[in-house]
Design a protein around this motif. Sequence first.
Motif, PDB file in Angstrom:
ATOM      1  N   TRP A  61       0.827  -1.206   0.000  1.00 54.85           N
ATOM      2  CA  TRP A  61       0.000   0.000   0.000  1.00 54.85           C
ATOM      3  C   TRP A  61       0.861   1.256   0.000  1.00 54.85           C
ATOM      4  CZ3 TRP A  61      -4.659   0.382  -1.583  1.00 54.85           C
ATOM      5  CH2 TRP A  61      -5.548  -0.680  -1.443  1.00 54.85           C
ATOM      6  N   ASN A  62       1.985   1.191   0.695  1.00 48.72           N
ATOM      7  CA  ASN A  62       2.864   2.359   0.726  1.00 48.72           C
ATOM      8  C   ASN A  62       3.397   2.699  -0.657  1.00 48.72           C
ATOM      9  OD1 ASN A  62       4.484   4.267   2.588  1.00 48.72           O
ATOM     10  ND2 ASN A  62       6.068   3.368   1.290  1.00 48.72           N
ATOM     11  N   THR A  63       3.637   1.678  -1.482  1.00 49.58           N
ATOM     12  CA  THR A  63       4.170   1.937  -2.826  1.00 49.58           C
ATOM     13  C   THR A  63       3.153   2.648  -3.709  1.00 49.58           C
ATOM     14  OG1 THR A  63       3.492  -0.219  -3.728  1.00 49.58           O
ATOM     15  CG2 THR A  63       5.680  -0.079  -2.698  1.00 49.58           C
ATOM     16  N   ARG A  64       1.874   2.629  -3.327  1.00 51.66           N
ATOM     17  CA  ARG A  64       0.872   3.375  -4.089  1.00 51.66           C
ATOM     18  C   ARG A  64       0.940   4.865  -3.776  1.00 51.66           C
ATOM     19  NH1 ARG A  64      -4.996   0.929  -4.641  1.00 51.66           N
ATOM     20  NH2 ARG A  64      -4.844   2.389  -6.377  1.00 51.66           N
ATOM     21  N   LEU A  65       1.479   5.180  -2.608  1.00 47.95           N
ATOM     22  CA  LEU A  65       1.538   6.576  -2.179  1.00 47.95           C
ATOM     23  C   LEU A  65       2.900   7.201  -2.444  1.00 47.95           C
ATOM     24  CD1 LEU A  65      -0.211   6.060   1.275  1.00 47.95           C
ATOM     25  CD2 LEU A  65      -1.271   6.824  -0.856  1.00 47.95           C
ATOM     26  N   VAL A  66       3.941   6.380  -2.320  1.00 48.99           N
ATOM     27  CA  VAL A  66       5.320   6.860  -2.488  1.00 48.99           C
ATOM     28  C   VAL A  66       5.970   6.032  -3.588  1.00 48.99           C
ATOM     29  CG1 VAL A  66       7.537   7.209  -1.353  1.00 48.99           C
ATOM     30  CG2 VAL A  66       5.416   7.454  -0.047  1.00 48.99           C
ATOM     31  N   PRO A  67       6.584   6.639  -4.569  1.00 51.91           N
ATOM     32  CA  PRO A  67       7.120   5.874  -5.706  1.00 51.91           C
ATOM     33  C   PRO A  67       8.307   4.986  -5.370  1.00 51.91           C
ATOM     34  CG  PRO A  67       7.727   8.197  -5.877  1.00 51.91           C
ATOM     35  CD  PRO A  67       6.749   8.097  -4.743  1.00 51.91           C
ATOM     36  N   GLU A  68       8.922   5.151  -4.201  1.00 50.18           N
ATOM     37  CA  GLU A  68      10.086   4.343  -3.857  1.00 50.18           C
ATOM     38  C   GLU A  68       9.649   2.934  -3.469  1.00 50.18           C
ATOM     39  OE1 GLU A  68      11.394   6.759  -0.747  1.00 50.18           O
ATOM     40  OE2 GLU A  68      12.407   8.224  -2.027  1.00 50.18           O
ATOM     41  N   THR A  69      10.364   1.931  -3.971  1.00 57.62           N
ATOM     42  CA  THR A  69      10.065   0.536  -3.660  1.00 57.62           C
ATOM     43  C   THR A  69      11.353  -0.194  -3.305  1.00 57.62           C
ATOM     44  OG1 THR A  69      10.429  -0.448  -5.858  1.00 57.62           O
ATOM     45  CG2 THR A  69       8.299   0.647  -5.478  1.00 57.62           C
ATOM     46  N   CYS A  70      11.202  -1.448  -2.890  1.00 58.02           N
ATOM     47  CA  CYS A  70      12.351  -2.303  -2.577  1.00 58.02           C
ATOM     48  C   CYS A  70      12.750  -3.172  -3.769  1.00 58.02           C
ATOM     49  CB  CYS A  70      12.029  -3.185  -1.369  1.00 58.02           C
ATOM     50  SG  CYS A  70      11.691  -2.259   0.145  1.00 58.02           S
ATOM     51  N   GLU A  71      12.154  -2.919  -4.918  1.00 56.93           N
ATOM     52  CA  GLU A  71      12.398  -3.778  -6.077  1.00 56.93           C
ATOM     53  C   GLU A  71      13.875  -3.845  -6.435  1.00 56.93           C
ATOM     54  OE1 GLU A  71      10.917  -4.288 -10.718  1.00 56.93           O
ATOM     55  OE2 GLU A  71      10.504  -2.423  -9.639  1.00 56.93           O
ATOM     56  N   THR A  72      14.546  -2.717  -6.515  1.00 57.19           N
ATOM     57  CA  THR A  72      15.964  -2.702  -6.903  1.00 57.19           C
ATOM     58  C   THR A  72      16.801  -3.529  -5.945  1.00 57.19           C
ATOM     59  OG1 THR A  72      15.712  -0.526  -7.916  1.00 57.19           O
ATOM     60  CG2 THR A  72      17.952  -1.230  -7.353  1.00 57.19           C
ATOM     61  N   ASP A  73      16.491  -3.426  -4.652  1.00 59.63           N
ATOM     62  CA  ASP A  73      17.282  -4.144  -3.649  1.00 59.63           C
ATOM     63  C   ASP A  73      17.105  -5.655  -3.749  1.00 59.63           C
ATOM     64  OD1 ASP A  73      18.411  -1.834  -2.493  1.00 59.63           O
ATOM     65  OD2 ASP A  73      16.593  -1.510  -1.315  1.00 59.63           O
ATOM     66  N   VAL A  74      15.867  -6.132  -3.956  1.00 55.66           N
ATOM     67  CA  VAL A  74      15.678  -7.580  -4.009  1.00 55.66           C
ATOM     68  C   VAL A  74      16.192  -8.151  -5.330  1.00 55.66           C
ATOM     69  CG1 VAL A  74      13.791  -7.700  -2.344  1.00 55.66           C
ATOM     70  CG2 VAL A  74      13.265  -7.353  -4.762  1.00 55.66           C
ATOM     71  N   VAL A  75      16.108  -7.397  -6.413  1.00 61.56           N
ATOM     72  CA  VAL A  75      16.678  -7.872  -7.679  1.00 61.56           C
ATOM     73  C   VAL A  75      18.199  -7.958  -7.567  1.00 61.56           C
ATOM     74  CG1 VAL A  75      17.039  -7.300 -10.110  1.00 61.56           C
ATOM     75  CG2 VAL A  75      14.762  -7.071  -9.115  1.00 61.56           C
ATOM     76  N   ALA A  76      18.821  -6.967  -6.930  1.00 60.35           N
ATOM     77  CA  ALA A  76      20.274  -7.003  -6.722  1.00 60.35           C
ATOM     78  C   ALA A  76      20.659  -8.196  -5.859  1.00 60.35           C
ATOM     79  CB  ALA A  76      20.741  -5.702  -6.077  1.00 60.35           C
ATOM     80  N   LEU A  77      19.829  -8.491  -4.865  1.00 58.90           N
ATOM     81  CA  LEU A  77      20.105  -9.646  -4.004  1.00 58.90           C
ATOM     82  C   LEU A  77      20.021 -10.942  -4.798  1.00 58.90           C
ATOM     83  CD1 LEU A  77      20.531 -10.990  -1.263  1.00 58.90           C
ATOM     84  CD2 LEU A  77      18.061 -10.777  -0.859  1.00 58.90           C
ATOM     85  N   LEU A  78      19.003 -11.086  -5.639  1.00 57.51           N
ATOM     86  CA  LEU A  78      18.879 -12.281  -6.470  1.00 57.51           C
ATOM     87  C   LEU A  78      20.110 -12.454  -7.350  1.00 57.51           C
ATOM     88  CD1 LEU A  78      17.363 -14.647  -7.799  1.00 57.51           C
ATOM     89  CD2 LEU A  78      16.171 -12.973  -9.238  1.00 57.51           C
ATOM     90  N   MET A  79      20.550 -11.388  -7.994  1.00 55.83           N
ATOM     91  CA  MET A  79      21.714 -11.486  -8.875  1.00 55.83           C
ATOM     92  C   MET A  79      22.972 -11.862  -8.092  1.00 55.83           C
ATOM     93  SD  MET A  79      20.228 -11.054 -11.668  1.00 55.83           S
ATOM     94  CE  MET A  79      21.708 -11.151 -12.679  1.00 55.83           C
ATOM     95  N   GLU A  80      23.111 -11.319  -6.889  1.00 55.32           N
ATOM     96  CA  GLU A  80      24.296 -11.626  -6.080  1.00 55.32           C
ATOM     97  C   GLU A  80      24.280 -13.086  -5.623  1.00 55.32           C
ATOM     98  OE1 GLU A  80      27.882 -11.416  -4.220  1.00 55.32           O
ATOM     99  OE2 GLU A  80      26.978 -10.062  -5.682  1.00 55.32           O
ATOM    100  N   VAL A  81      23.123 -13.581  -5.205  1.00 56.53           N
ATOM    101  CA  VAL A  81      23.041 -14.987  -4.797  1.00 56.53           C
ATOM    102  C   VAL A  81      23.355 -15.899  -5.977  1.00 56.53           C
ATOM    103  CG1 VAL A  81      21.493 -16.806  -3.989  1.00 56.53           C
ATOM    104  CG2 VAL A  81      21.457 -14.565  -2.893  1.00 56.53           C
ATOM    105  N   ARG A  82      22.810 -15.581  -7.144  1.00 56.70           N
ATOM    106  CA  ARG A  82      23.123 -16.388  -8.325  1.00 56.70           C
ATOM    107  C   ARG A  82      24.606 -16.356  -8.638  1.00 56.70           C
ATOM    108  NH1 ARG A  82      18.139 -14.536 -12.336  1.00 56.70           N
ATOM    109  NH2 ARG A  82      16.581 -16.010 -11.537  1.00 56.70           N
ATOM    110  N   ARG A  83      25.232 -15.194  -8.483  1.00 58.27           N
ATOM    111  CA  ARG A  83      26.667 -15.077  -8.756  1.00 58.27           C
ATOM    112  C   ARG A  83      27.475 -15.923  -7.771  1.00 58.27           C
ATOM    113  NH1 ARG A  83      31.117 -11.965  -7.559  1.00 58.27           N
ATOM    114  NH2 ARG A  83      30.081 -10.903  -5.837  1.00 58.27           N
ATOM    115  N   GLN A  84      27.078 -15.893  -6.515  1.00 58.52           N
ATOM    116  CA  GLN A  84      27.786 -16.674  -5.513  1.00 58.52           C
ATOM    117  C   GLN A  84      27.641 -18.173  -5.761  1.00 58.52           C
ATOM    118  OE1 GLN A  84      29.857 -15.599  -3.251  1.00 58.52           O
ATOM    119  NE2 GLN A  84      29.491 -13.413  -3.654  1.00 58.52           N
ATOM    120  N   VAL A  85      26.455 -18.586  -6.162  1.00 62.69           N
ATOM    121  CA  VAL A  85      26.237 -20.008  -6.440  1.00 62.69           C
ATOM    122  C   VAL A  85      27.035 -20.441  -7.671  1.00 62.69           C
ATOM    123  CG1 VAL A  85      24.511 -21.702  -7.186  1.00 62.69           C
ATOM    124  CG2 VAL A  85      24.001 -20.128  -5.297  1.00 62.69           C
ATOM    125  N   ALA A  86      27.081 -19.578  -8.687  1.00 58.86           N
ATOM    126  CA  ALA A  86      27.811 -19.918  -9.921  1.00 58.86           C
ATOM    127  C   ALA A  86      29.298 -20.099  -9.664  1.00 58.86           C
ATOM    128  CB  ALA A  86      27.581 -18.833 -10.966  1.00 58.86           C
TER     129      ALA A  86
END
Length: 440
Positions: A192-217
């Motif tokens: 609900w907060n993302t409907r009021l404020v344009p800032e989200t956690c999307e960038t952070d969780v996508v960066a985390l996914l890429m880092e975990v994949r890099r570590q596993v690789a």
Amino acid sequence: MNPARREVSVPEVLAQIQALALPLSGRDDLDAVVDQVGGARFVGIGEASHGTHEFYHWRGELSRRLIEEHGFTWIGVEGDWPDCWRINRWVRGHTEQHLDARGLLERFERWPTWMWANQDVAAFLDWLREHNLACPEDSRVGFYGLDVYSLWDSLRRIVVWLEANAPDALPDALRAWRCFVPYGEDPQRYAWNTRLVPETCETDVVALLMEVRRQVAKRTITDEDAFDAVQNASVATEAEHYYRIMVRGDQSSWNIRDEHMMATVDRVAAHLGSASKGLIWAHNTHIGDARATDMAHSGMINLGQLLRERHSDEGVALVGFAGHRGTVLAAAEWGVPEQVMVVPGAAGGSHEDLLHRALGRPALLVFGDDRTGPWLSGWRGHRAIGVLYLPRQEHGIYVPTRMGGRYDALLWFEETEALGPLHHEVRPADQEYETEPTGF
């Protein structure tokens, strides 16, 4: 008159149902469907509610036979990855072997607990563990969660894995964690907060996914714990996306969820190898091909459709369930304690009504190659009860369905009973909301 457009009489429909039906009283009566679907690589097995004993029991019986007779090697369910990962480790003899299935499932706490913490699932898992322990390690059947809701649990699992295996990468995980902290582990509040404020956690969780994949690789061998870490990172990424879209009232949140489940099926199948064979357990609204329902008119897809589109060359079979009347375990609203509710006889003219009129007893119907008959090709309502149910609103839970396009076989029950939960809900749930099948 064009024969293809002539009015079909009810007696013709009932006659086709009777011609297809086989008696269903014991597990040996499943022979026809086991023979029909056993050669497929993926078999989706549905349920017409999340709270009916017969659907869970017979799904277990069918799964047992497919595992024993046709070598199915894993089960993917409409459940959370972290919880089901614990079950996976237990049924394969790796962890918590001092517990039985009831003890393992008693630890389920997220509402609705009865979906998995119930007597029928416990009985099946006890059998599965016993079956596995009699098999070599590399032949043991796995159990995996396909769903997208476990945002917080998945983030915790990632932090634990990074602490043990790649502590230098912890900042990415902690950055994602801190982004969600202000919302008190409440995904609805975050969304609900993302409907009021344009800032989200999307960038952070996508960066985390890429880092975990890099570590596993970087690891020479992708072990089980590393596979778990990558999947948890994928869940966190898709959960953030799902909740953010869901609060807009946009039906695309349904598609995000089913696409995530399909991606998880593909990841598990790839992880286990090309010889693996998967059983997929989910509600009929996920298992039955959406193109044979009115979901398609709204631009909605589902897991059964995606399985057929992506894996038909390897073999896909979809099995549905239906019942006429009885009782069901469900809740009147989100987060409140479950209760046993009466399910009335099916609405007139629905698939369930016609099955009742034609059969009046449990039956197995295997559709075969010809789906042109008056029942299989006709459009009628097909009942879908989720974790929420209000009998007085029964008329609104029927999904227009062409039965012959939605499934390859159907298990029918004249009268059904509610699931037996292992424990009762004791407090309202305040997190991890989902889109209900009754919302169609």
